[in-house]
Enzyme design. Structure first.
Site, PDB file in Angstrom:
ATOM      1  N   ASN A 190      -3.137  -5.661 -10.898  1.00  0.00           N
ATOM      2  CA  ASN A 190      -4.575  -5.864 -11.134  1.00  0.00           C
ATOM      3  C   ASN A 190      -4.881  -7.027 -12.082  1.00  0.00           C
ATOM      4  OD1 ASN A 190      -3.494  -4.270 -13.195  1.00  0.00           O
ATOM      5  ND2 ASN A 190      -5.440  -3.240 -13.575  1.00  0.00           N
ATOM      6  N   LYS A 214       9.836  -7.390 -12.283  1.00  0.00           N
ATOM      7  CA  LYS A 214       9.485  -6.897 -10.950  1.00  0.00           C
ATOM      8  C   LYS A 214       7.964  -6.889 -10.854  1.00  0.00           C
ATOM      9  CE  LYS A 214       8.947  -3.953  -7.447  1.00  0.00           C
ATOM     10  NZ  LYS A 214       7.494  -4.211  -7.363  1.00  0.00           N
ATOM     11  N   SER A 247       4.293  -6.574  -9.017  1.00  0.00           N
ATOM     12  CA  SER A 247       3.825  -5.683  -7.960  1.00  0.00           C
ATOM     13  C   SER A 247       3.952  -6.385  -6.603  1.00  0.00           C
ATOM     14  CB  SER A 247       2.363  -5.329  -8.204  1.00  0.00           C
ATOM     15  OG  SER A 247       1.801  -4.774  -7.037  1.00  0.00           O
ATOM     16  N   GLU A 248       4.157  -5.606  -5.571  1.00  0.00           N
ATOM     17  CA  GLU A 248       4.187  -6.160  -4.212  1.00  0.00           C
ATOM     18  C   GLU A 248       2.833  -6.762  -3.826  1.00  0.00           C
ATOM     19  OE1 GLU A 248       4.800  -3.124  -5.290  1.00  0.00           O
ATOM     20  OE2 GLU A 248       4.364  -1.559  -3.833  1.00  0.00           O
ATOM     21  N   GLY A 283       1.510   0.472 -14.773  1.00  0.00           N
ATOM     22  CA  GLY A 283       1.139   0.975 -13.453  1.00  0.00           C
ATOM     23  C   GLY A 283       0.552   2.361 -13.556  1.00  0.00           C
ATOM     24  N   SER A 284       0.725   3.128 -12.504  1.00  0.00           N
ATOM     25  CA  SER A 284       0.062   4.432 -12.432  1.00  0.00           C
ATOM     26  C   SER A 284       0.851   5.506 -13.189  1.00  0.00           C
ATOM     27  CB  SER A 284      -0.056   4.848 -10.964  1.00  0.00           C
ATOM     28  OG  SER A 284       1.233   4.959 -10.400  1.00  0.00           O
ATOM     29  N   GLU A 343       2.484   1.698 -19.790  1.00  0.00           N
ATOM     30  CA  GLU A 343       1.046   1.395 -19.893  1.00  0.00           C
ATOM     31  C   GLU A 343       0.428   1.870 -18.585  1.00  0.00           C
ATOM     32  OE1 GLU A 343       0.967  -2.119 -23.140  1.00  0.00           O
ATOM     33  OE2 GLU A 343       0.322  -2.668 -21.135  1.00  0.00           O
ATOM     34  N   CYS A 350      -7.416  -1.199 -15.938  1.00  0.00           N
ATOM     35  CA  CYS A 350      -6.956   0.068 -16.520  1.00  0.00           C
ATOM     36  C   CYS A 350      -8.004   0.612 -17.470  1.00  0.00           C
ATOM     37  CB  CYS A 350      -5.634  -0.130 -17.229  1.00  0.00           C
ATOM     38  SG  CYS A 350      -5.638  -1.505 -18.370  1.00  0.00           S
ATOM     39  N   GLU A 357      -8.730   9.175 -11.813  1.00  0.00           N
ATOM     40  CA  GLU A 357      -8.924   7.720 -11.895  1.00  0.00           C
ATOM     41  C   GLU A 357      -9.458   7.191 -10.564  1.00  0.00           C
ATOM     42  OE1 GLU A 357      -5.474   5.035 -12.383  1.00  0.00           O
ATOM     43  OE2 GLU A 357      -6.643   3.943 -13.859  1.00  0.00           O
TER      44      GLU A 357
HETATM   45  P1  NAD Z   1       1.916   1.549  -9.248  1.00  0.00           P
HETATM   46  O1  NAD Z   1       2.413   2.643 -10.119  1.00  0.00           O
HETATM   47  O2  NAD Z   1       1.638   1.870  -7.822  1.00  0.00           O
HETATM   48  O3  NAD Z   1       2.978   0.339  -9.209  1.00  0.00           O
HETATM   49  C1  NAD Z   1       3.353  -0.353 -10.386  1.00  0.00           C
HETATM   50  C2  NAD Z   1       4.713  -0.994 -10.154  1.00  0.00           C
HETATM   51  O4  NAD Z   1       5.717   0.020  -9.994  1.00  0.00           O
HETATM   52  C3  NAD Z   1       4.803  -1.879  -8.922  1.00  0.00           C
HETATM   53  O5  NAD Z   1       5.535  -3.032  -9.231  1.00  0.00           O
HETATM   54  C4  NAD Z   1       5.558  -0.993  -7.924  1.00  0.00           C
HETATM   55  O6  NAD Z   1       6.256  -1.712  -6.940  1.00  0.00           O
HETATM   56  C5  NAD Z   1       6.511  -0.261  -8.846  1.00  0.00           C
HETATM   57  N1  NAD Z   1       7.025   1.019  -8.339  1.00  0.00           N
HETATM   58  C6  NAD Z   1       6.424   1.870  -7.459  1.00  0.00           C
HETATM   59  N2  NAD Z   1       7.197   2.962  -7.286  1.00  0.00           N
HETATM   60  C7  NAD Z   1       8.289   2.806  -8.074  1.00  0.00           C
HETATM   61  C8  NAD Z   1       9.445   3.610  -8.335  1.00  0.00           C
HETATM   62  N3  NAD Z   1       9.630   4.795  -7.745  1.00  0.00           N
HETATM   63  N4  NAD Z   1      10.345   3.144  -9.218  1.00  0.00           N
HETATM   64  C9  NAD Z   1      10.181   1.961  -9.841  1.00  0.00           C
HETATM   65  N5  NAD Z   1       9.114   1.150  -9.625  1.00  0.00           N
HETATM   66  C10 NAD Z   1       8.180   1.576  -8.751  1.00  0.00           C
HETATM   67  O7  NAD Z   1       0.621   0.950  -9.967  1.00  0.00           O
HETATM   68  P2  NAD Z   1      -0.335  -0.227  -9.463  1.00  0.00           P
HETATM   69  O8  NAD Z   1      -1.118   0.228  -8.296  1.00  0.00           O
HETATM   70  O9  NAD Z   1       0.431  -1.500  -9.365  1.00  0.00           O
HETATM   71  O10 NAD Z   1      -1.300  -0.379 -10.719  1.00  0.00           O
HETATM   72  C11 NAD Z   1      -2.462   0.366 -10.888  1.00  0.00           C
HETATM   73  C12 NAD Z   1      -2.306   1.352 -12.016  1.00  0.00           C
HETATM   74  O11 NAD Z   1      -1.863   0.679 -13.190  1.00  0.00           O
HETATM   75  C13 NAD Z   1      -3.611   2.009 -12.409  1.00  0.00           C
HETATM   76  O12 NAD Z   1      -3.398   3.370 -12.671  1.00  0.00           O
HETATM   77  C14 NAD Z   1      -3.989   1.263 -13.689  1.00  0.00           C
HETATM   78  O13 NAD Z   1      -4.872   1.971 -14.525  1.00  0.00           O
HETATM   79  C15 NAD Z   1      -2.665   1.017 -14.301  1.00  0.00           C
HETATM   80  N6  NAD Z   1      -2.684  -0.083 -15.268  1.00  0.00           N
HETATM   81  C16 NAD Z   1      -2.551   0.189 -16.605  1.00  0.00           C
HETATM   82  C17 NAD Z   1      -2.607  -0.833 -17.550  1.00  0.00           C
HETATM   83  C18 NAD Z   1      -2.513  -0.565 -19.028  1.00  0.00           C
HETATM   84  O14 NAD Z   1      -2.393  -1.515 -19.784  1.00  0.00           O
HETATM   85  N7  NAD Z   1      -2.565   0.688 -19.488  1.00  0.00           N
HETATM   86  C19 NAD Z   1      -2.799  -2.147 -17.114  1.00  0.00           C
HETATM   87  C20 NAD Z   1      -2.916  -2.399 -15.744  1.00  0.00           C
HETATM   88  C21 NAD Z   1      -2.856  -1.357 -14.837  1.00  0.00           C
END
Ligand code: NAD
Length: 454
Positions: free
Chosen positions: A130, A153, A155-156, A204-205, A226, A261, A358
């Site tokens: 994002n 790594k 994001s895709e 990420g999530s 995060e 986020c 969320e």
């Molecule tokens: P996501 O969890 O789907 O993916 C994040 C990353 O993890 C990607 O690079 C993905 O390829 C990788 N991944 C997925 N499955 C995995 C696994 N099993 N093992 C290792 N890596 C894996 O999240 P997203 O859709 O990229 O991001 C959105 C989320 O991130 C939202 O919940 C958002 O609130 C949060 N976010 C938080 C912050 C913060 O600073 N707190 C900042 C930005 C985004």
């Protein structure tokens, strides 16, 4: 791996995905490179990062267009992100030497004592799409400044941007065996979890963060997360200018199409200003320009991921089914791409997913509250704990609520903002550990205690 433009649904690129074997090769290369980088002076590392920062500026047109093409972020917001990333990098550069320097605790006498901050080693930076520059910079810049090697790594959904970042870092003088990108989806991230890395830094999530924390727990290395949020904003009845507060709240909800986020995800308004707030918010939301994110006038582009459209429509349907009223937007836009009109729901409560789960989109529920006590209770009724905002004429009144909420960040008369000088951290399901501030520099090094006699 195909890269799809979310505004047109066209394939705009193909990237070779890493395999387990290539990830292992990259790790082996970093193992060779990290000790040398750790031995380089902080000043030299700062100089490399400074050249990277300049390159972000020199190439900003191309970088912004790539980011918009692969994420759907309105072009002006891509420029804003690059500018924001550069000022964060500058803050980290200016403060690295101070917080990485050895510290004398007892400088004189028979037994002297000091702390030396050593790199962790090779760290994983598994990142989100994002704000790929901002959330990436929070991790790989202090990691590199601290003498670590980074297996990055992206994001895709932000891989082309990740490749630019790698190219520019190498061009700036960060050795290839110190920073390596791993291209791929979740499976590629999982390969990083199998390696004996010295730290895991994830953005990420919650769903993925929890998997990562569980998988790396037995390694006993730092693991920072995060994660997401369900950030509340509360408007007290003493605000001087309801229209202005509505404009600020709307920007907090829809900036980056709500995919932040710390986006405002739920709004509570005290009954005295409730009707005026809903009217002002809704009128302004209806005026937002939805369209091609490459167009300078566009304020709302497409959602970045296809599945998110159905997810948001589901949240809206759930709320309406439980008695909420949709007073603006909330429809899919009839054109190619993953577009949704910014949605405003009223008559909402916490039985509805839109107030507890969320959203990560331009959808908000506005709930009427009687007083500060009710607002504080509802603000805290969440599994997340990233940020919370209060709008009021009185700092004392606002602070009383800000003290009660269990979040890493609180805002008085502002929202949806991050400062390089302050720790960025989530509580509860919003994360673990922190980036930014001096604490976010120290997060990438480990102290060694020296007892020196004689
Ligand atoms: P996501 O969890 O789907 O993916 C994040 C990353 O993890 C990607 O690079 C993905 O390829 C990788 N991944 C997925 N499955 C995995 C696994 N099993 N093992 C290792 N890596 C894996 O999240 P997203 O859709 O990229 O991001 C959105 C989320 O991130 C939202 O919940 C958002 O609130 C949060 N976010 C938080 C912050 C913060 O600073 N707190 C900042 C930005 C985004």
């Amino acid at each position: 791996m195909q890269i799809i433009n979310p505004a047109t649904e066209e394939i705009i690129g193909q990237v070779a995905e890493d395999t387990e074997a290539t990830v292992n090769e990259k790790f082996a290369a970093l193992r060779g490179g990290q000790p040398g980088w750790g031995a380089v002076s902080v000043e030299e590392r700062v100089a490399c990062i400074g050249r990277f920062c300049d390159a972000l500026d020199a190439e900003k047109e191309e970088l912004a267009r790539t980011l918009t093409a692969e994420s759907g972020k309105p072009l002006q917001q891509s420029y804003n992100e690059l500018n924001g990333a550069r000022s964060r990098i500058k803050w980290l550069m200016e403060h690295a030497a101070q917080w990485l320097a050895e510290e004398w605790i007892v400088a004189e006498g028979a037994t002297r004592e000091k702390i030396v901050y050593e790199p962790l080693g090779i760290i994983a930076n598994i990142s989100a799409w994002n704000y790929p520059y901002l959330v990436g910079v929070n991790v790989f810049i202090p990691a590199l400044l601290g003498g670590n090697a980074v297996l990055y790594k992206p994001s895709e959904y932000a891989t082309l941007t990740g490749l630019h970042i790698q190219r520019l870092l190498h061009g700036a003088g960060v050795p290839e065996n110190v920073f390596q990108l791993v291209a791929g989806k979740g499976a590629a991230g999982e390969w990083l979890l199998q390696l004996p890395l010295n730290g895991y830094f994830f953005t990420g999530s919650y769903r993925t963060g929890r998997i990562i924390a569980e998988r790396v727990a037995s390694k006993l290395v730092p693991c920072q997360l995060e994660l997401g949020g369900k950030d509340p904003l509360y408007v007290m009845d003493d605000v001087a200018d309801v229209e202005k507060v509505a404009a600020a709240a709307l920007e907090g909800v829809v900036y980056n199409n709500g995919q932040s986020c710390c986006a405002v995800e739920r709004i509570y308004v005290q009954e005295g200003v409730y009707d005026a707030f809903v009217r002002a918010y809704t009128e302004q939301a209806r005026k937002l320009v939805i369209g091609d994110p490459m167009d300078a006038a566009t304020e709302i582009g497409p959602l970045s991921r296809p599945g998110q459209l159905e997810f948001l429509l589901g949240q809206i349907g759930d709320a309406v089914g439980k008695g909420a009223k949709l007073v603006a937007g909330g429809n899919r836009v009839e054109r190619k791409g993953y577009f949704i009109e910014p949605a405003v729901l009223v008559d909402v409560d916490h039985r509805m997913k839109v107030m507890t789960e969320e959203s990560f989109g331009p959808v908000v529920g506005i709930q009427r509250v009687k007083d500060d006590a009710e607002a504080a209770e509802l603000m805290g009724d969440t599994e997340y704990g990233l940020t919370a905002a209060v709008y009021s004429a009185s700092y004392e009144r606002a602070e009383n609520v800000m003290r009660q909420v269990n979040t890493g960040t609180v805002y008085w008369n502002c929202c949806d903002r991050v400062s390089a000088g302050l720790p960025w951290s989530g509580r509860k399901h919003s994360g673990l550990g922190m980036t930014l501030s001096y604490q976010g520099i120290r997060a990438f090094v480990q102290p060694k205690a020296y007892h020196i006699r004689g």
